[in-house]
Design a protein around this motif. Structure first.
Motif, PDB file in Angstrom:
ATOM      1  N   SER A 155      -0.620 -25.424  -4.029  1.00  0.00           N
ATOM      2  CA  SER A 155       0.677 -25.741  -3.323  1.00  0.00           C
ATOM      3  C   SER A 155       0.494 -26.977  -2.430  1.00  0.00           C
ATOM      4  O   SER A 155       1.489 -27.733  -2.205  1.00  0.00           O
ATOM      5  CB  SER A 155       1.229 -24.736  -2.235  1.00  0.00           C
ATOM      6  OG  SER A 155       0.295 -24.138  -1.634  1.00  0.00           O
ATOM      7  N   LYS A 156      -0.657 -27.265  -2.209  1.00  0.00           N
ATOM      8  CA  LYS A 156      -0.987 -28.121  -1.120  1.00  0.00           C
ATOM      9  C   LYS A 156      -1.652 -29.327  -1.864  1.00  0.00           C
ATOM     10  O   LYS A 156      -1.845 -30.479  -1.519  1.00  0.00           O
ATOM     11  CB  LYS A 156      -2.060 -27.582   0.077  1.00  0.00           C
ATOM     12  CG  LYS A 156      -1.492 -26.858   0.794  1.00  0.00           C
ATOM     13  CD  LYS A 156      -2.528 -26.715   1.862  1.00  0.00           C
ATOM     14  CE  LYS A 156      -1.884 -25.585   2.596  1.00  0.00           C
ATOM     15  NZ  LYS A 156      -2.903 -25.260   3.903  1.00  0.00           N
ATOM     16  N   ARG A 157      -2.279 -29.347  -3.106  1.00  0.00           N
ATOM     17  CA  ARG A 157      -3.004 -30.372  -3.894  1.00  0.00           C
ATOM     18  C   ARG A 157      -2.275 -31.703  -3.997  1.00  0.00           C
ATOM     19  O   ARG A 157      -3.083 -32.612  -3.551  1.00  0.00           O
ATOM     20  CB  ARG A 157      -3.379 -30.030  -5.087  1.00  0.00           C
ATOM     21  CG  ARG A 157      -4.443 -28.869  -5.239  1.00  0.00           C
ATOM     22  CD  ARG A 157      -4.600 -28.395  -6.709  1.00  0.00           C
ATOM     23  NE  ARG A 157      -5.501 -27.042  -6.792  1.00  0.00           N
ATOM     24  CZ  ARG A 157      -5.604 -26.403  -7.759  1.00  0.00           C
ATOM     25  NH1 ARG A 157      -4.781 -26.712  -8.936  1.00  0.00           N
ATOM     26  NH2 ARG A 157      -6.448 -25.486  -7.752  1.00  0.00           N
ATOM     27  N   SER A 158      -1.221 -31.762  -4.472  1.00  0.00           N
ATOM     28  CA  SER A 158      -0.615 -33.143  -4.768  1.00  0.00           C
ATOM     29  C   SER A 158      -0.307 -33.939  -3.473  1.00  0.00           C
ATOM     30  O   SER A 158      -0.711 -35.081  -3.508  1.00  0.00           O
ATOM     31  CB  SER A 158       0.566 -32.933  -5.617  1.00  0.00           C
ATOM     32  OG  SER A 158       1.471 -32.129  -4.914  1.00  0.00           O
ATOM     33  N   LEU A 177       5.719 -33.719   4.607  1.00  0.00           N
ATOM     34  CA  LEU A 177       5.609 -32.331   3.861  1.00  0.00           C
ATOM     35  C   LEU A 177       4.342 -31.640   4.147  1.00  0.00           C
ATOM     36  O   LEU A 177       4.068 -30.331   4.118  1.00  0.00           O
ATOM     37  CB  LEU A 177       5.816 -32.656   2.366  1.00  0.00           C
ATOM     38  CG  LEU A 177       7.176 -33.179   2.162  1.00  0.00           C
ATOM     39  CD1 LEU A 177       7.243 -33.508   0.420  1.00  0.00           C
ATOM     40  CD2 LEU A 177       8.248 -32.254   2.315  1.00  0.00           C
ATOM     41  N   MET A 178       3.435 -32.512   4.304  1.00  0.00           N
ATOM     42  CA  MET A 178       2.115 -32.044   4.458  1.00  0.00           C
ATOM     43  C   MET A 178       1.788 -31.139   5.783  1.00  0.00           C
ATOM     44  O   MET A 178       1.350 -30.109   5.877  1.00  0.00           O
ATOM     45  CB  MET A 178       0.970 -33.075   4.633  1.00  0.00           C
ATOM     46  CG  MET A 178      -0.546 -32.512   4.627  1.00  0.00           C
ATOM     47  SD  MET A 178      -1.586 -33.883   4.787  1.00  0.00           S
ATOM     48  CE  MET A 178      -1.667 -34.156   6.685  1.00  0.00           C
ATOM     49  N   LYS A 206       3.686 -27.894   5.048  1.00  0.00           N
ATOM     50  CA  LYS A 206       2.595 -27.087   4.250  1.00  0.00           C
ATOM     51  C   LYS A 206       1.564 -26.534   5.267  1.00  0.00           C
ATOM     52  O   LYS A 206       1.227 -25.243   5.080  1.00  0.00           O
ATOM     53  CB  LYS A 206       2.225 -27.844   3.304  1.00  0.00           C
ATOM     54  CG  LYS A 206       3.071 -28.114   2.242  1.00  0.00           C
ATOM     55  CD  LYS A 206       3.342 -26.947   1.458  1.00  0.00           C
ATOM     56  CE  LYS A 206       4.343 -27.170   0.082  1.00  0.00           C
ATOM     57  NZ  LYS A 206       4.784 -25.999  -0.773  1.00  0.00           N
ATOM     58  N   GLU A 207       1.015 -27.448   6.121  1.00  0.00           N
ATOM     59  CA  GLU A 207      -0.105 -26.714   6.996  1.00  0.00           C
ATOM     60  C   GLU A 207       0.451 -25.678   8.079  1.00  0.00           C
ATOM     61  O   GLU A 207      -0.412 -24.856   8.446  1.00  0.00           O
ATOM     62  CB  GLU A 207      -0.816 -28.197   7.917  1.00  0.00           C
ATOM     63  CG  GLU A 207      -1.360 -29.023   7.020  1.00  0.00           C
ATOM     64  CD  GLU A 207      -2.944 -28.741   6.536  1.00  0.00           C
ATOM     65  OE1 GLU A 207      -2.878 -27.340   6.066  1.00  0.00           O
ATOM     66  OE2 GLU A 207      -3.685 -29.392   6.581  1.00  0.00           O
ATOM     67  N   CYS A 208       1.612 -25.503   8.296  1.00  0.00           N
ATOM     68  CA  CYS A 208       2.155 -24.754   9.244  1.00  0.00           C
ATOM     69  C   CYS A 208       2.417 -23.424   8.257  1.00  0.00           C
ATOM     70  O   CYS A 208       2.864 -22.280   8.781  1.00  0.00           O
ATOM     71  CB  CYS A 208       3.567 -25.096   9.865  1.00  0.00           C
ATOM     72  SG  CYS A 208       3.078 -26.194  10.864  1.00  0.00           S
ATOM     73  N   GLY A 209       2.164 -23.318   7.048  1.00  0.00           N
ATOM     74  CA  GLY A 209       2.226 -22.079   6.168  1.00  0.00           C
ATOM     75  C   GLY A 209       3.623 -22.507   5.118  1.00  0.00           C
ATOM     76  O   GLY A 209       3.933 -21.443   4.516  1.00  0.00           O
ATOM     77  N   VAL A 224       8.795 -38.135  11.329  1.00  0.00           N
ATOM     78  CA  VAL A 224       7.307 -37.736  11.204  1.00  0.00           C
ATOM     79  C   VAL A 224       6.954 -37.627  12.673  1.00  0.00           C
ATOM     80  O   VAL A 224       6.118 -36.722  12.874  1.00  0.00           O
ATOM     81  CB  VAL A 224       6.559 -38.807  10.389  1.00  0.00           C
ATOM     82  CG1 VAL A 224       5.086 -38.670  10.550  1.00  0.00           C
ATOM     83  CG2 VAL A 224       7.286 -39.135   9.178  1.00  0.00           C
ATOM     84  N   ALA A 225       7.343 -38.332  13.530  1.00  0.00           N
ATOM     85  CA  ALA A 225       6.846 -38.504  14.884  1.00  0.00           C
ATOM     86  C   ALA A 225       7.367 -37.247  15.536  1.00  0.00           C
ATOM     87  O   ALA A 225       6.807 -36.637  16.586  1.00  0.00           O
ATOM     88  CB  ALA A 225       7.309 -39.769  15.658  1.00  0.00           C
ATOM     89  N   ILE A 226       8.751 -36.805  15.234  1.00  0.00           N
ATOM     90  CA  ILE A 226       9.283 -35.688  15.848  1.00  0.00           C
ATOM     91  C   ILE A 226       8.728 -34.398  15.404  1.00  0.00           C
ATOM     92  O   ILE A 226       8.199 -33.428  16.282  1.00  0.00           O
ATOM     93  CB  ILE A 226      10.809 -35.533  15.223  1.00  0.00           C
ATOM     94  CG1 ILE A 226      11.690 -36.655  15.979  1.00  0.00           C
ATOM     95  CG2 ILE A 226      11.410 -34.082  15.866  1.00  0.00           C
ATOM     96  CD1 ILE A 226      12.977 -36.611  15.354  1.00  0.00           C
TER      97      ILE A 226
END
Length: 300
Positions: free
Chosen positions: A42-45, A91-92, A95-98, A195-197
């Motif tokens: 889910s995180k690779r791309s 998006l990363m 994703k890092e938040c689950g 992104v900053a928010i």
């Protein structure tokens, strides 16, 4: 050819910069293989896209350095690629938040601070916005619009350039370059704002995942690829960078930008490998869910 017109120090410099580009690409390929082996699908791309920003910019700069007539196309390619990377970086962080569901559950009663740069850093009176599916949708739309419109505007610029209606250094109101540049600038600011928010909201949560150095690397690429290039172009247009026959001021400015970017992106590629690889050794999905269950127990 270009190499035939270079003296010995010039050829040595070109060879060193080309070697740096090659090493940056090899480091990225090795990192991509590592990501495919160690990281959940889910995180690779997304992570590969973010990691590819520096080597892609180094490669386009190297091509533009060896083939000066391709500079416009290589700059457009790098700009379009980084526009997509801005969206992928947002998006990363999600994703890092689950993922979106876990992020909404964790910040169920939280609010986004929208009085942040580059749009509203001075507007401290702006209200905080509830964190809901709708606000997340608007944040993702803010970065996606740039990833969509930037290629469209670049394609339009190339079409006008081939027809003789677009000159990059013609900033008169009657020219197309000034209007397209202003529109791209507005879209860029609107894309950087979400992104900053999001970073302001999740940076303490993701500090164990090295999100601060990752965001710093992303900011460095942005500043070096856009602001540094713009400053050198302005200096070249004002003839502050003197011409050196057979190179004009604008051509020398382009060479300086490309050579600086190759060295800078080479260093950023090496640092990115350390930051991203070191993080993944410690972070596995089961640990994230365990942390969340502990937090949920403590919050009541």
């Amino acid at each position: 050819s270009l190499s035939a017109g270079l003296d010995l120090p010039g050829r040595f410099l070109f060879a060193i910069l080309t070697l740096m580009t090659l090493i940056a690409n090899l480091v990225f390929l090795e990192e991509a293989v590592y990501i495919y082996r160690k990281i959940p699908s889910s995180k690779r791309s997304i992570i590969i896209w973010v990691n590819a920003a520096a080597p892609v910019i180094a490669t386009t700069s190297c091509i533009g350095m060896w083939i000066p007539r391709s500079t416009m196309f290589t700059d457009f390619t790098a700009a379009v690629f980084f526009a997509i990377v801005i969206h992928k970086f947002l998006l990363m962080m999600i994703k890092e938040c689950g993922g979106q569901k876990l992020l909404l559950r964790r910040f169920e009663n939280g609010r986004f601070k929208i009085s942040t740069g580059p749009c509203c850093c001075c507007c401290l009176c702006l209200p905080r916005v509830p964190i809901t599916r709708r606000t997340l949708f608007w944040l993702k739309l803010g970065t996606f619009q740039f990833a969509f419109f930037r290629p469209v505007l670049m394609f339009l610029s190339v079409v006008l350039w081939s027809n003789g209606n677009y000159t990059l250094y013609n900033l008169s109101p009657k020219g197309a370059a000034i209007w397209i540049s202003c529109f791209v600038g507005v879209l860029t600011i609107l894309a950087l704002w979400p992104v900053a928010i999001m970073f302001q909201q999740v940076r303490t949560l993701l500090i164990c995942k090295k999100i601060i150095p990752k965001f710093a690397l992303y900011q460095f690429i942005l500043i070096l690829n856009h602001l540094q290039a713009a400053i050198i172009n302005i200096l070249a247009m004002q003839r502050i960078i003197p011409c050196a026959p057979p190179l004009s001021s604008s051509a020398r400015g382009a060479y300086m930008t490309q050579q600086l970017l190759i060295m800078e992106m080479f260093l950023i590629t090496l640092i990115s490998r350390l930051v991203y690889r070191r993080t993944y050794d410690d972070l596995e999905p089961p640990e994230c869910t365990a942390e969340e269950t502990e937090d949920n127990k403590q919050s009541p």
